[in-house]
Design an enzyme around this catalytic site. Sequence first.
Site, PDB file in Angstrom:
ATOM      1  N   ASP A  21       0.847  -1.193   0.000  1.00  0.00           N
ATOM      2  CA  ASP A  21       0.000   0.000   0.000  1.00  0.00           C
ATOM      3  C   ASP A  21       0.882   1.242   0.000  1.00  0.00           C
ATOM      4  OD1 ASP A  21      -1.951   1.916   0.404  1.00  0.00           O
ATOM      5  OD2 ASP A  21      -2.140   1.503   2.554  1.00  0.00           O
ATOM      6  N   ASN A  23      -0.390   4.543  -0.158  1.00  0.00           N
ATOM      7  CA  ASN A  23      -1.007   5.800   0.316  1.00  0.00           C
ATOM      8  C   ASN A  23      -1.755   5.685   1.635  1.00  0.00           C
ATOM      9  OD1 ASN A  23      -3.091   4.255  -0.573  1.00  0.00           O
ATOM     10  ND2 ASN A  23      -4.037   5.807  -1.884  1.00  0.00           N
ATOM     11  N   ASP A  25      -4.199   3.814   2.716  1.00  0.00           N
ATOM     12  CA  ASP A  25      -5.623   3.476   2.863  1.00  0.00           C
ATOM     13  C   ASP A  25      -5.820   1.990   3.210  1.00  0.00           C
ATOM     14  OD1 ASP A  25      -5.078   2.218   0.483  1.00  0.00           O
ATOM     15  OD2 ASP A  25      -6.642   3.225  -0.684  1.00  0.00           O
ATOM     16  N   ASP A  29      -1.656  -1.273  -3.838  1.00  0.00           N
ATOM     17  CA  ASP A  29      -1.956  -0.526  -5.066  1.00  0.00           C
ATOM     18  C   ASP A  29      -0.798  -0.593  -6.060  1.00  0.00           C
ATOM     19  OD1 ASP A  29      -0.103   1.404  -3.975  1.00  0.00           O
ATOM     20  OD2 ASP A  29      -1.765   2.112  -2.706  1.00  0.00           O
ATOM     21  N   ASP A  98      -4.994 -10.321 -15.695  1.00  0.00           N
ATOM     22  CA  ASP A  98      -6.098 -11.257 -15.623  1.00  0.00           C
ATOM     23  C   ASP A  98      -7.139 -10.858 -16.656  1.00  0.00           C
ATOM     24  OD1 ASP A  98      -7.609 -13.397 -14.150  1.00  0.00           O
ATOM     25  OD2 ASP A  98      -6.182 -12.830 -12.574  1.00  0.00           O
ATOM     26  N   ASP A 200      -9.257 -16.227 -16.787  1.00  0.00           N
ATOM     27  CA  ASP A 200     -10.099 -16.746 -15.713  1.00  0.00           C
ATOM     28  C   ASP A 200     -11.101 -17.785 -16.237  1.00  0.00           C
ATOM     29  OD1 ASP A 200     -10.784 -16.331 -12.869  1.00  0.00           O
ATOM     30  OD2 ASP A 200     -12.729 -15.685 -13.648  1.00  0.00           O
ATOM     31  N   GLU A 256      -7.029 -20.606 -17.015  1.00  0.00           N
ATOM     32  CA  GLU A 256      -7.459 -21.348 -15.819  1.00  0.00           C
ATOM     33  C   GLU A 256      -8.562 -22.297 -16.272  1.00  0.00           C
ATOM     34  OE1 GLU A 256      -9.288 -20.615 -11.349  1.00  0.00           O
ATOM     35  OE2 GLU A 256     -10.121 -19.604 -13.088  1.00  0.00           O
ATOM     36  N   HIS A 328      -4.134 -17.228  -5.330  1.00  0.00           N
ATOM     37  CA  HIS A 328      -5.067 -16.468  -4.481  1.00  0.00           C
ATOM     38  C   HIS A 328      -6.336 -17.251  -4.145  1.00  0.00           C
ATOM     39  CE1 HIS A 328      -6.523 -16.199  -8.504  1.00  0.00           C
ATOM     40  NE2 HIS A 328      -7.669 -15.709  -8.064  1.00  0.00           N
ATOM     41  N   ASP A 329      -6.524 -18.416  -4.764  1.00  0.00           N
ATOM     42  CA  ASP A 329      -7.712 -19.238  -4.497  1.00  0.00           C
ATOM     43  C   ASP A 329      -7.403 -20.434  -3.606  1.00  0.00           C
ATOM     44  OD1 ASP A 329      -9.338 -17.697  -6.146  1.00  0.00           O
ATOM     45  OD2 ASP A 329      -8.866 -18.904  -7.924  1.00  0.00           O
TER      46      ASP A 329
END
Length: 558
Positions: A21, A23, A25, A29, A98, A200, A256, A328-329
Amino acid sequence: MSTNWWKSSVIYQVYPQSFKDSNGDGIGDLAGLTEKLPYIKKLGADVIWLNPIYESPLVDNGYDISDYYKINPVYGSLDDFQSLLTTAHDLNIKIIMDLVVNHTSDRHFWFQQSCQSKTNQYADFYIWKDPLPDGSAPTNWGSTFGGSAWEYVASRNQYYLHLFAKEQPDLNWENPVVRHEIYKMMRHWLASGIDGFRMDVISLISKYQDFPNADKNAVYSKSYYVGASNGPRVHEFLQEMNQEVLSQYDCMTVGETPNTNSAQALLYTDPGRHELNMVFQFDHMHLDYGKYGKFSDIRFKMSDLRDTMTEWQQSLDKGWNSLYWSNHDQPRAVTRFGHDREYRIESAKMLATLLHMMKGTPYIYQGEELAMRNVAFNSMAQYKDIETLSVYENFKRIGLDDEYINKSIYLKSRDNARTPMPWDATEKSGFTTGEPWIDFSPDNGIINAEACLADSNSVFYHYQKLIEIRKKYPVVIDGEYQLINENDSDVYGYVRVLNDEVMIVICSFTENKINYILPAWLANSQAALLLSNYPDSPKTLEPKVEMRPYEALIYYKS
Ligand code: GLC
Ligand code: CA
C-alpha cells in the site's frame, strides 16, 4: 510473431490489494507494486501475473468487472499502470493481466442494459432463459458460491445464468458481438504494452445449448460442470481469439481450466492448434477434497500427488504445463503439502525444488518465497472472502459441527493467501501505514521479507537459486521427465534427461529419516550435487541416499 520466452520464464503472482500500500488506505496498489519491483527482480522472476485491477465493485475481489477499460481507483490511475509497466519493462520484467470474460459484474453497462429489455442491442449479451412452467429456475445448477446458478429478473420475466456470485452474470459467448467486444478489449490492453493474459475460468465459456440438468447427487456448487465445462465451442472460440488477437502480439497466455483432464488440456495447449500456451490444471488441488468438496480436513497422499504430477508431465508432451502449488484461491502451500512447524523452512524448499525442476512454467504466489503458512484467525469476522463466507453459511445450515467448520476453513480458506504481504516485523508489517483491508497474519513478526533477505539460507534465496538453475541448464526446460520409483511412499524422485544431460531430483515428504535406494541405472551415475536444502548433503549421488526430514536434492551430470 511469438517466441517461446514463456517456456523459460518464472512467473510471480501479485495479488494487488495485499502486496504493498503506497497511500495509507490499507489497500495495496499499483504505486506500491512499482516500488517493490526490485524485490521481484532480486528473486529472479521474469513475469508478473497481476490479479484483476479493473473497475469493480469488488464483490469477488475484482473478478466482477464493471468496466474493462478502467483501472479501479483504489489501485491507482491509468498513469500509475503505465508507469508500473514501464518500470517493469526497464527491469526486464513482463506483466500479464487477468482476463475475466466468462462473466462481468452486474454493474457492467452491458448487463444493466441487458436487464432492461429482450430486444435492445445488449439483450443477448448474457444467458437468459424463461422460467419453467412452475416459475422455477431453468436448470438445477448450483452456483460456485452457493444457491442456484440462476437469478430471476422481473423486468424480463426471465432468469440469467451466473456460475459464480449473482453479481457475476455469465456472458453469452454464442453471441459474436460479445466475442468481438472482448477481442477489441484484449487488443486495447496488448497495444498498451502488456505481455499476455491469465484467462479466468476459460474452460467454462462455452455452454451446452441444451442446458442439461445435473445429476441430483452431483456436488451442488459445481453441478453446472455438466453443461458448462469444456463445452462444444470452447476450442473454436479460443482459436478465433487466437487468430483475431493473440497471434498478432508477442504475448503469453495461461488459461485457468477447472474440470479439465490432461487429455483436454493437450487440446488447449498443443501449439499446432493455436489456442493457449498453457493451462492451470486442478488435479493436484483435488487430492485433499472430501465429502463436501474443497473444504475438507483431509490430508493429501504423496503417492496420489506423484501419480497426478507424473501423468501431467507425461501427457502434455506436445503441449506445455504450468506448475503451481498455490495462488489467491488456494491455501498456503507449506501448510497444505509440507510441514508448517519444525520443518517449515526445509519443507518449503523441498516443495519449491520438486516443482521448479519439472517441465513447464513455474508460478510463485506472493509470500510463498517466504514460506508463509495458513493463518489462524481467531474469529469468523476476520474472514473477508465470499467463498469462505458462503461455505460457512452452507455448513451451518446443513448442521456440520463447529470443529469441522473451523478446521476446514483454516485449512482451505482463500483468505489464507490474501493477508497482507509481510515486508518487515514492524506493527504494520511495512505493508501500510493505515488499517489493512484484511488482518495481518499473526506470523508476520517472524515470517517476513526483511528477515528472509537478511538470511542467506532463507527460502527466498533457495527460490533464487532454483531460478538460476532453470536459466543455466537447458535440461530443465526441454528435458524429458521420468519417474525414478513409482512405489516409494515417502520419497518423490524423478529424472530429467536431454541428450547427455541428466538431472536427478529427489524429495522427501516425511519428517522421518529414511533410506532411498536408487535403481541400478542411476546408482553409479556419479552425478554431482547442484542444490539441496541441508548444508551437508553428499556431493556425489550415492546408490543409497540417506534422506533427512523433507530433504530435497538436485544432482546433475552431463
Ligand atoms: C477464478 C478466480 C477466482 C474467482 C473465480 C470467479 O477461479 O481465480 O478468484 O472467484 O474465478 O471469477
Ligand atoms: Ca492504497
